[in-house]
Design a protein around this motif. Structure first.
Motif, PDB file in Angstrom:
ATOM      1  N   ALA A 136      56.837 -35.859 -11.067  1.00 23.12           N
ATOM      2  CA  ALA A 136      55.624 -35.040 -11.141  1.00 23.12           C
ATOM      3  C   ALA A 136      54.400 -35.899 -11.407  1.00 23.12           C
ATOM      4  CB  ALA A 136      55.768 -34.002 -12.254  1.00 23.12           C
TER       5      ALA A 136
ATOM      6  N   THR B 241      47.695 -26.550 -12.193  1.00 27.14           N
ATOM      7  CA  THR B 241      48.951 -26.383 -11.452  1.00 27.14           C
ATOM      8  C   THR B 241      48.736 -25.705 -10.094  1.00 27.14           C
ATOM      9  OG1 THR B 241      49.469 -24.346 -12.691  1.00 27.14           O
ATOM     10  CG2 THR B 241      50.415 -26.414 -13.515  1.00 27.14           C
TER      11      THR B 241
ATOM     12  N   LEU C 161      52.527 -31.588 -13.921  1.00 28.59           N
ATOM     13  CA  LEU C 161      53.020 -31.203 -15.239  1.00 28.59           C
ATOM     14  C   LEU C 161      51.813 -31.431 -16.139  1.00 28.59           C
ATOM     15  CD1 LEU C 161      55.340 -30.239 -17.033  1.00 28.59           C
ATOM     16  CD2 LEU C 161      55.781 -32.642 -17.569  1.00 28.59           C
TER      17      LEU C 161
ATOM     18  N   ALA D  73      53.725 -26.198 -15.410  1.00 28.23           N
ATOM     19  CA  ALA D  73      54.401 -26.940 -14.353  1.00 28.23           C
ATOM     20  C   ALA D  73      54.067 -26.284 -13.018  1.00 28.23           C
ATOM     21  CB  ALA D  73      55.908 -26.941 -14.581  1.00 28.23           C
TER      22      ALA D  73
ATOM     23  N   CYS E  35      57.047 -28.876  -9.167  1.00 32.01           N
ATOM     24  CA  CYS E  35      57.435 -29.731 -10.294  1.00 32.01           C
ATOM     25  C   CYS E  35      58.815 -29.282 -10.787  1.00 32.01           C
ATOM     26  CB  CYS E  35      56.406 -29.614 -11.420  1.00 32.01           C
ATOM     27  SG  CYS E  35      56.827 -30.576 -12.882  1.00 32.01           S
TER      28      CYS E  35
ATOM     29  N   VAL F 102      60.319 -30.036 -13.490  1.00 32.75           N
ATOM     30  CA  VAL F 102      60.419 -30.025 -14.955  1.00 32.75           C
ATOM     31  C   VAL F 102      60.183 -28.603 -15.473  1.00 32.75           C
ATOM     32  CG1 VAL F 102      59.466 -30.958 -17.100  1.00 32.75           C
ATOM     33  CG2 VAL F 102      59.649 -32.416 -15.074  1.00 32.75           C
ATOM     34  N   HIS F 103      61.024 -28.149 -16.380  1.00 30.24           N
ATOM     35  CA  HIS F 103      60.900 -26.835 -17.033  1.00 30.24           C
ATOM     36  C   HIS F 103      59.831 -26.968 -18.117  1.00 30.24           C
ATOM     37  CE1 HIS F 103      61.918 -23.409 -19.582  1.00 30.24           C
ATOM     38  NE2 HIS F 103      62.691 -22.938 -18.602  1.00 30.24           N
ATOM     39  N   ALA F 104      58.722 -26.267 -17.956  1.00 29.44           N
ATOM     40  CA  ALA F 104      57.592 -26.395 -18.896  1.00 29.44           C
ATOM     41  C   ALA F 104      58.000 -26.061 -20.327  1.00 29.44           C
ATOM     42  CB  ALA F 104      56.437 -25.505 -18.452  1.00 29.44           C
TER      43      ALA F 104
ATOM     44  N   ASP G 248      57.384 -22.235 -15.752  1.00 25.19           N
ATOM     45  CA  ASP G 248      56.058 -22.595 -15.240  1.00 25.19           C
ATOM     46  C   ASP G 248      54.982 -22.721 -16.311  1.00 25.19           C
ATOM     47  OD1 ASP G 248      56.166 -19.848 -15.710  1.00 25.19           O
ATOM     48  OD2 ASP G 248      54.608 -19.430 -14.230  1.00 25.19           O
TER      49      ASP G 248
END
Length: 171
Positions: A73, A96, A103, A120, A124, A126-128, A148
């Motif tokens: 990201a 975003t 991120l 996120a 992306c 990645v889990h926010a 998100d």
């Protein structure tokens, strides 16, 4: 109910207060109430102007943010003096939307604590919520949320520690 000398003292006290207020406003007693109303209206107007100025300052800071590019990201990180929770939320949404690989971690002073928001983008991985928990653990805080977006509070702001915790999520 007051009567006699107590009534006279009561009235004298109120007259003295009205005279003092009139003196502060440089007007007659009859004009004190309209003067207070004008002062309240001016204060409300100044409060709105200050809120708008803070909003524009935060937006300016957000627009000047540049991303650090990582394999997973693009990392956006900022500590925004004067921002409130709503502005943090709006900030992560704006970034975003603009950058689907983003991120975004934004913080701002919130009384004795630091408010934190993580967002996120759609692209992306990645889990926010998980990323926020990892960062806030390092910063002495708690929080969480959805994949998100996530929100929380922490005890202190340390950009280096936050950056390191986020980099571990992005490598």
């Amino acid at each position: 109910f007051v009567a006699g000398l107590r009534a006279v003292n009561y009235a004298a006290e109120r007259i003295a207060l009205a005279d003092a207020a009139a003196k502060l406003f440089s007007c007659g007693i009859a004009d004190v109430l309209p003067s207070i109303e004008r002062l309240k209206a001016a204060n409300a107007d100044l409060s709105r102007q200050l809120a708008e100025a803070k909003k524009q300052l935060v937006l300016g800071k957000l627009e000047s943010l540049t991303a650090e590019t990582f394999p997973k990201a693009n990392l956006y990180l900022a500590h925004l003096q004067g921002a409130d929770d709503a502005q943090l939320k709006d900030g992560i949404s704006a970034i975003t939307r603009k950058d689907p690989r983003a991120l975004c971690f934004l913080t701002a002073p919130a009384g004795e604590q630091i408010a934190a928001a993580m967002g996120a983008g759609a692209d992306c991985p990645v889990h926010a919520g998980n990323a926020l928990r990892a960062v806030l653990t390092v910063l002495g805080g708690k929080g969480g949320g959805r994949p998100d977006s996530a929100f929380g509070r922490c005890a202190r702001w340390d950009e280096t520690a936050a950056r390191e915790a986020l980099q571990a999520q992005l490598l």
